[in-house]
Design a protein around this motif. Structure first.
Motif, PDB file in Angstrom:
ATOM      1  N   SER A  44       0.868  -1.173   0.000  1.00 40.79           N
ATOM      2  CA  SER A  44       0.000   0.000   0.000  1.00 40.79           C
ATOM      3  C   SER A  44       0.908   1.227   0.000  1.00 40.79           C
ATOM      4  N   THR A  48      -1.543   5.225   3.316  1.00 38.65           N
ATOM      5  CA  THR A  48      -2.504   4.200   3.741  1.00 38.65           C
ATOM      6  C   THR A  48      -1.979   3.447   4.951  1.00 38.65           C
ATOM      7  N   TRP A  49      -0.705   3.112   4.946  1.00 33.43           N
ATOM      8  CA  TRP A  49      -0.084   2.392   6.063  1.00 33.43           C
ATOM      9  C   TRP A  49      -0.177   3.221   7.343  1.00 33.43           C
ATOM     10  N   THR A  52      -3.739   3.358   8.550  1.00 34.71           N
ATOM     11  CA  THR A  52      -4.088   2.098   9.210  1.00 34.71           C
ATOM     12  C   THR A  52      -3.578   2.085  10.643  1.00 34.71           C
ATOM     13  N   ASN A  56      -5.972   2.055  13.987  1.00 30.56           N
ATOM     14  CA  ASN A  56      -5.815   1.002  14.995  1.00 30.56           C
ATOM     15  C   ASN A  56      -5.498   1.558  16.376  1.00 30.56           C
ATOM     16  N   GLU A 125      -7.832   1.597  -0.445  1.00 33.24           N
ATOM     17  CA  GLU A 125      -7.009   2.009   0.697  1.00 33.24           C
ATOM     18  C   GLU A 125      -7.812   1.985   1.994  1.00 33.24           C
ATOM     19  N   GLU A 128      -8.064  -1.546   3.206  1.00 34.06           N
ATOM     20  CA  GLU A 128      -6.838  -1.954   3.896  1.00 34.06           C
ATOM     21  C   GLU A 128      -6.750  -1.322   5.286  1.00 34.06           C
ATOM     22  N   ALA A 129      -7.108  -0.054   5.376  1.00 27.60           N
ATOM     23  CA  ALA A 129      -6.952   0.678   6.632  1.00 27.60           C
ATOM     24  C   ALA A 129      -7.878   0.165   7.736  1.00 27.60           C
ATOM     25  N   SER A 131      -9.514  -2.914   7.567  1.00 21.70           N
ATOM     26  CA  SER A 131      -9.613  -4.378   7.484  1.00 21.70           C
ATOM     27  C   SER A 131     -11.026  -4.848   7.153  1.00 21.70           C
TER      28      SER A 131
END
Length: 161
Positions: A44, A48-49, A52, A56, A125, A128-129, A131
């Motif tokens: 990603s 985006t990482w 995420t 979280n 994205e 992914e962020a 889940s």
């Protein structure tokens, strides 16, 4: 931090509603990213990482209480303090009329609208962020737009013509 600091702190503020907690979370995000940089595979984007990681950490800190408290009033914070760029961005975000309507929607819809329109993430994205399958994100985004239009329409902001 220079490139993604604003989006991280804005996202943390969106989740927590507290400027000081958002700053603490932002620091934690960048510390975690620094420590775990070797695990970033590039599947990603860095944005985006980091989003995420931010989501979280916010979820961990806020648990089920997300969005239940009103944002801290910046005017009630330390008087005489110089306003930083982040504080100014947070103030504008808080005052956004549309955002006030977004915050009246159920939590899953708030999240996808924020990440799509304010964090400028694609549905892939966002998937992914948070889940969640991309199809589910698209479905939530579609429903959220419909709900938001109805919510704004109740206030008489949207005029049929």
């Amino acid at each position: 931090m220079n490139e993604f600091g604003t989006i991280v702190i804005r996202t943390a503020f969106f989740y927590t509603g507290d400027a000081h907690l958002a700053e603490d979370i932002s620091q934690e995000v960048f510390l975690r990213a620094y420590r775990k940089w070797h695990t970033f595979r590039g599947d990603s984007t860095v944005k985006t990482w980091l989003t995420t990681i931010t989501v979280n950490i916010c979820r961990d800190k806020m648990s089920v209480r997300m969005f239940t408290e009103q944002p801290t009033e910046p005017g009630k914070l330390e008087l005489g303090r110089t306003i930083s760029v982040e504080d100014e961005a947070l103030e504008r975000l808080k005052k956004s009329e549309v955002l006030q309507h977004v915050l009246r929607l159920p939590l899953p819809y708030q999240e996808v609208l924020y990440l799509y329109y304010y964090a400028d993430l694609s549905t892939r994205e966002i998937s992914e962020a948070i889940s969640t399958p991309e199809g589910t994100v698209r479905n939530k985004l579609h429903r959220a737009r419909e709900m938001l239009a109805r919510e704004i329409g109740k206030e008489g902001i949207i005029h049929d013509g």
